[in-house]
Design a protein around this motif. Structure first.
Motif, short mmCIF file in Angstrom:
data_model
loop_
_atom_site.label_atom_id
_atom_site.label_comp_id
_atom_site.label_asym_id
_atom_site.label_seq_id
_atom_site.Cartn_x
_atom_site.Cartn_y
_atom_site.Cartn_z
N MET A 20 0.83 -1.20 0.00
CA MET A 20 0.00 0.00 0.00
C MET A 20 0.87 1.25 0.00
O MET A 20 0.62 2.21 -0.75
N GLN A 21 1.91 1.28 0.85
CA GLN A 21 2.81 2.43 0.89
C GLN A 21 3.50 2.64 -0.46
O GLN A 21 3.68 3.78 -0.90
N ILE A 24 1.11 4.31 -2.80
CA ILE A 24 1.00 5.73 -2.46
C ILE A 24 2.25 6.48 -2.94
O ILE A 24 2.16 7.59 -3.49
N ARG A 40 -7.01 6.28 0.97
CA ARG A 40 -6.65 5.17 1.87
C ARG A 40 -7.77 4.88 2.87
O ARG A 40 -8.07 3.71 3.16
N SER A 41 -8.41 5.91 3.39
CA SER A 41 -9.41 5.73 4.43
C SER A 41 -10.79 5.41 3.86
O SER A 41 -11.48 4.50 4.34
N ALA A 220 -4.90 1.06 -3.24
CA ALA A 220 -4.23 1.31 -1.96
C ALA A 220 -5.23 1.36 -0.82
O ALA A 220 -4.98 0.81 0.27
N GLY A 221 -6.37 1.99 -1.05
CA GLY A 221 -7.40 2.04 -0.01
C GLY A 221 -7.95 0.68 0.32
O GLY A 221 -8.11 0.32 1.50
N GLY A 224 -5.50 -1.18 2.28
CA GLY A 224 -5.48 -0.69 3.65
C GLY A 224 -6.53 -1.38 4.50
O GLY A 224 -6.27 -1.75 5.66
#
Length: 307
Positions: A20-21, A24, A40-41, A220-221, A224
Motif C-alpha cells: 500500500m505504501q 501511495i 486510503r481511508s 491502496a485504499g 489498507g
C-alpha cells in the motif's frame, strides 16, 4: 490461541501495508498526502464494514462510549498517516520504514508521561539504544555536505520521524480507549474520522488523478482495509508479544519493493540503524510481555475481597 495462523496473518498484514505504501509513493509526485489519506481511508471502509458484517459485529462497530475520544484519536492518527505519506515523496521506501520503527520506542516514553507507567532502567536503556538507531538512519539526511543539507531529504526525514511520534501518541490513546471501546469500534471510527479529516486538506489543493492514479489509489485504499483486517485477526489469534516482532519483516518487503520498482538501494546506515532499532524494539516487546505476565500473576494472587 493459534500461533502459526497468527504469525501468517501478521506477515500478510505487513506485506499488504508495505505494498500500500509503495502504491501511495508511486503517486506522491502528483497527489498530495492529504488526498492520499482520503483514498486510503474511504476505500478501506467497504472492506471493514463487510468484515464486521460477516463477523456479526457491525452493531458493535457503530457503538461507542465517547465520540470525542474517537475524534481526538482520529486527529492524531490521521496526522501520523499524512506525514508518513508525505515522507514517501522525499525518501526511499526502506528509510521511511526504518524511521517508522521508532514508534514502539516513543510509545514507552509517552506511556510513562501520560499513562503513569513505570519505566525502569532496563526499558529506559532499550529506549536510548533505539533512539541512537533512529539517529543512525537519519544522520546522512541531516548531515551538512559541500552544498549544505539536502533540503528535500532532510524534510522527508523529519516528516517520517514526526509521523512515528504521532503514531506512538495514537497508540497510547488507543490503550486508554480499549478500557471502554471495542476493537471493532476503534477500527471503524478511525476510518470514518480519517476520511472526514482528510477532506480539510482540499483547502491546500488537491490534484485530479489520472485514470492510472485512480486505479492505484483505490487499490491502496482497499489494501489498507485488508491489511487492517489481517492485523486485527493476527492479534485475535496470538499474543501481542508473539506477533509484534514480525512487524520488522517490513524491512525485507520494503527493500525488495524499493529496489525492483523504484531502483532504490538502501544506504548502509539505513540497514545498520534499522538493525539497532529492531533489536531495541524486540527487547522492549519481550520486556512488555514479562511485565504483562507479572501483572496477571499479581491480579490472580489477589482474592475478590482484595485480601
Amino acid at each position: 490461541m493459534q500461533p502459526l495462523q497468527a504469525i501468517l496473518f501478521k506477515l500478510g498484514a505487513v506485506a499488504v501495508f508495505v505494498t500500500m505504501q509503495a502504491l501511495i509513493k508511486s503517486t506522491s509526485s502528483h497527489i498530495p498526502a492529504g488526498e492520499a489519506v482520503f483514498f486510503r481511508s474511504f476505500f478501506a471502509l467497504p472492506i471493514i464494514i463487510g468484515w464486521l458484517a460477516m463477523r456479526k459485529e457491525l452493531s458493535t462497530g457503530f457503538k461507542t462510549e465517547s465520540v470525542m475520544n474517537h475524534f481526538w484519536r482520529g486527529i492524531i492518527g490521521t496526522t501520523a498517516m499524512g506525514l508518513g505519506f508525505a515522507a514517501l515523496r522525499y525518501l526511499p521506501l526502506p528509510e521511511v520504514t526504518a524511521v517508522g520503527y521508532a514508534t514502539p520506542i516513543f510509545i514507552v516514553i509517552f506511556a510513562a508521561m501520560f499513562l503513569n507507567e513505570q519505566v525502569r532502567l532496563f526499558r529506559f536503556a532499550s529506549v536510548a539504544v533505539g533512539l541512537i538507531g533512529v539517529m543512525v538512519v537519519m544522520a546522512p539526511r541531516l548531515s551538512v555536505g559541500e552544498e549544505g543539507i539536502a533540503t528535500d531529504h532532510a524534510l522527508g526525514a523529519m516528516l517520517a520521524l514526526t509521523s512515528a511520534v504521532c503514531a506512538a501518541l495514537a497508540q497510547v490513546f488507543i490503550r486508554k480507549m480499549t478500557k471502554t471501546e471495542t476493537t471493532s469500534s476503534i477500527v471503524f471510527w478511525f476510518s470514518i474520522t480519517a476520511t472526514l479529516l482528510s477532506l480539510v486538506t482540499i483547502y491546500w489543493g488537491w490534484s485530479m488523478p489520472t485514470p492510472t492514479e485512480w486505479l492505484v489509489l483505490v487499490t491502496a485504499g482497499l489494501l489498507g482495509g485488508v491489511g487492517q483486517i489481517l492485523l486485527t485477526s493476527s492479534y485475535r489469534l496470538g499474543d501481542a508479544s508473539l506477533v509484534a516482532p514480525f512487524d520488522y519483516a517490513s524491512m525485507i518487503f520494503s527493500v525488495g519493493i524499493g529496489f525492483f520498482f523504484f531502483a532504490e538501494v538502501p544506504l548502509p546506515s539505513t540497514l545498520a540503524g534499522a538493525g539497532i532499532v529492531i533489536a531495541a524494539g524486540i527487547v522492549i516487546i519481550l520486556r512488555e510481555r514479562q511485565l504483562g505476565l507479572e501483572r496477571t500473576k499479581g491480579r490472580k494472587a489477589v482474592s475478590p475481597g482484595g485480601k
